[in-house]
Design an enzyme around this catalytic site. Structure first.
Site, PDB file in Angstrom:
ATOM      1  CG  ASP A   1      44.231  -4.601 -18.380  1.00  0.00           C
ATOM      2  OD1 ASP A   1      44.380  -3.837 -17.408  1.00  0.00           O
ATOM      3  OD2 ASP A   1      43.900  -5.787 -18.260  1.00  0.00           O
TER       4      ASP A   1
ATOM      5  CD  GLU B   1      54.478  -5.064  -9.408  1.00  0.00           C
ATOM      6  OE1 GLU B   1      54.076  -5.046  -8.222  1.00  0.00           O
ATOM      7  OE2 GLU B   1      53.746  -5.363 -10.373  1.00  0.00           O
TER       8      GLU B   1
ATOM      9  CG  HIS C   1      54.118  -4.126 -14.761  1.00  0.00           C
ATOM     10  ND1 HIS C   1      54.325  -3.757 -13.457  1.00  0.00           N
ATOM     11  CD2 HIS C   1      52.768  -4.181 -14.917  1.00  0.00           C
ATOM     12  CE1 HIS C   1      53.168  -3.602 -12.844  1.00  0.00           C
ATOM     13  NE2 HIS C   1      52.206  -3.856 -13.703  1.00  0.00           N
TER      14      HIS C   1
ATOM     15  CG  ASP D   1      52.895  -7.362 -13.161  1.00  0.00           C
ATOM     16  OD1 ASP D   1      52.495  -7.761 -14.272  1.00  0.00           O
ATOM     17  OD2 ASP D   1      52.118  -7.092 -12.230  1.00  0.00           O
TER      18      ASP D   1
ATOM     19  CG  HIS E   1      53.218  -9.221  -9.138  1.00  0.00           C
ATOM     20  ND1 HIS E   1      52.733  -7.975  -8.865  1.00  0.00           N
ATOM     21  CD2 HIS E   1      53.449  -9.815  -7.937  1.00  0.00           C
ATOM     22  CE1 HIS E   1      52.674  -7.814  -7.549  1.00  0.00           C
ATOM     23  NE2 HIS E   1      53.112  -8.911  -6.968  1.00  0.00           N
TER      24      HIS E   1
ATOM     25  CG  ASP F   1      49.126  -7.946  -9.925  1.00  0.00           C
ATOM     26  OD1 ASP F   1      47.951  -7.666  -9.648  1.00  0.00           O
ATOM     27  OD2 ASP F   1      49.999  -7.072 -10.121  1.00  0.00           O
TER      28      ASP F   1
ATOM     29  CD1 TRP G   1      54.248  -0.910  -9.468  1.00  0.00           C
ATOM     30  CD2 TRP G   1      52.267  -0.355  -8.566  1.00  0.00           C
ATOM     31  NE1 TRP G   1      53.578  -0.116 -10.368  1.00  0.00           N
ATOM     32  CE2 TRP G   1      52.371   0.234  -9.843  1.00  0.00           C
ATOM     33  CE3 TRP G   1      51.109  -0.143  -7.810  1.00  0.00           C
ATOM     34  CZ2 TRP G   1      51.351   1.030 -10.384  1.00  0.00           C
ATOM     35  CZ3 TRP G   1      50.097   0.656  -8.337  1.00  0.00           C
ATOM     36  CH2 TRP G   1      50.223   1.222  -9.615  1.00  0.00           C
TER      37      TRP G   1
ATOM     38  CE  LYS H   1      51.312  -0.347 -14.703  1.00  0.00           C
ATOM     39  NZ  LYS H   1      50.117  -0.304 -13.872  1.00  0.00           N
TER      40      LYS H   1
ATOM     41  CG  ASP I   1      46.821  -5.697 -13.812  1.00  0.00           C
ATOM     42  OD1 ASP I   1      47.674  -6.355 -13.216  1.00  0.00           O
ATOM     43  OD2 ASP I   1      46.899  -4.471 -13.983  1.00  0.00           O
TER      44      ASP I   1
END
Ligand code: RNT
Ligand code: ZN
Length: 422
Positions: free
Chosen positions: A298, A230, A266, A263, A290, A330, A189, A232, A300
């Site tokens: 955010d 990965e 993302h 992810d 992920h 993640d 990533w 995003k 994460d």
């Protein structure tokens, strides 16, 4: 207080309830016990790493908030914390390392110079603990990444630095795969993107493709390592443009035979990552996930057992793809007990997998094939109130791990005995 005997009795009742729908709880638990999640080392110290000249995350698109005490300050502390987390998660799981977590012995080793020997102590430790390793290049938190561009930077010398870094990371991954006799998954990533309107998106994406082609020109046997990339949607400071977008990596991975990494944080909040799984698997043998939790800007937050995670894991089971999809965690939250966060997230994903494995799939499929949409929906509704928690607790007990609620005291005890003294 509820004892093991009460839990076993509750399990027997639950087993019969599921059996009435032709679902074998025993088979579901057997399958669940063979699934390994890759636990992300970076939850233990807020994506800090142990380089001699550690940098902050400024410009990386990542941000960690919170000041909860007790984070791991050394490799030894991180390993000790990981041991504690693994002991509270049923099953045997993997460890996902980032390049910035090498054992550099206090020396400055720049990213383009890292080698397998800097990860030897991780390999030795993993061998002792019976853990398999996965790996990630660290293309952020570094002076050469301050502009927000790495592999797509217009300056060839910057690109060269990061190409060299990722090449070294893939060599390290191959060494790990060799040592553990199981392929090490290397995920890439990069933060590359821009805060504001970017006119020449094409030029930057062309540069990224060229850099990737150079990196992956070196090939390794799939028995040693496998590559994932990965995407995003946006990051902090890269709100308007991300070079490595979903379409970019979808194109790159499919045309080069690599694995896509999705992810869950993302994508646009109304997009379903669960729905993407079957689409990707029609074209690709394997997929990396992920598992994260996006909350507004955010990507994460600590993973919990929410609809998104349930839908995602249900898709793996419904598509018969448990062996083709790798699940990694993640997330990072510096605002709470970090070991507790690992355990909440890992247990949530395993619970979602268990729920998925307990679905009466043949019946649901039959209703669907018959065009009986009422019975399909009614059954999906009614299985939500089946005593799944009793099956989960029984699983924890039979794996030698504390069942729900009792594990919380273990986290608090470790906080008192170990973390609060840091
Ligand atoms: C960042 C990506 C990436 C990182 C880790 C630390 O948005 O999700 O996977 O979280 O590499
Ligand atoms: Zn990720």
């Amino acid at each position: 207080m509820l004892g093991d005997k009460d839990r076993e009795r509750a399990y027997t009742e639950a087993r019969d309830r599921y059996a009435a729908l032709d679902v074998s709880t025993g088979e579901a638990l057997e399958r669940l016990s063979r699934i390994s999640l890759s636990l992300h080392c970076w939850q233990g110290d807020d994506v800090g790493g142990f380089e001699a000249h550690g940098q902050d995350l400024e410009g990386s698109g990542l941000q960690v908030t919170g000041q909860y005490p007790g984070k791991a300050r050394s490799l030894a502390e991180l390993r000790q914390d990981l041991n504690h987390a693994y002991a509270l998660i049923p099953g045997s799981h993997r460890l996902n390392l980032h390049a910035m977590y090498g054992d550099f012995g206090g020396n400055t080793v720049d990213r383009d110079r890292i080698e397998p020997r800097h990860f030897q102590s991780w390999m030795d430790w993993a061998g002792q603990e019976g853990l398999k390793l996965d790996f990630n290049a660290t293309c952020f938190a570094h002076p050469q990444a301050e502009s927000g561009l790495t592999l797509s930077h217009r300056d060839a010398s910057v690109r060269e630095f990061w190409i060299q870094h990722v090449k070294q990371c893939r060599a390290i991954s191959a060494a790990m795969g060799e040592a553990q006799s199981s392929p090490c998954l290397h995920n890439l990533w990069i933060p590359d993107g821009a805060k504001d309107i970017t006119v020449d998106r094409y030029a930057l994406r062309k540069l990224l493709k060229e850099s990737l082609d150079r990196i992956y020109a070196v090939t390794y046997s799939a028995a040693r390592m496998k590559d994932a990339l990965e995407s995003k949607l946006f990051g902090i400071g890269s709100e308007s443009f991300v070079v490595g977008s979903h379409e970019f990596y979808m194109g790159y991975t499919l045309s080069s035979g690599k694995m896509l990494c999705l992810d869950t944080g993302h994508f646009h909040p109304t997009e379903s990552v669960a729905d993407k799984v079957s689409a990707v698997l029609v074209f690709s043998d394997e997929l990396l996930l992920h598992v994260s939790r996006g909350v507004r800007w955010d990507s994460d937050h600590v993973v919990i057992l929410n609809d998104e995670v349930r839908d995602l894991m249900a898709e793996l089971v419904r598509a018969g793809a448990l062996d083709r999809v790798h699940s990694a965690l993640d997330f990072f939250d510096a605002g709470m007990n970090r070991i507790g966060a690992w355990v909440i997230g890992a247990r949530a994903v395993l619970k979602a997998l268990l729920l998925a494995l307990l679905e009466p799939l043949p019946r649901l499929r039959r209703h669907e094939e018959d065009g009986d949409h009422f019975q399909r929906l009614a059954l999906l509704e009614d299985i939500q109130t089946l005593p799944f928690g009793a099956v989960w607790d029984y699983h924890c007990l039979s794996q030698g791990v504390p069942p729900d609620q009792t594990w919380i005291a273990e986290v608090l005890r470790y906080e008192q005995d170990v973390l609060s003294r840091r």
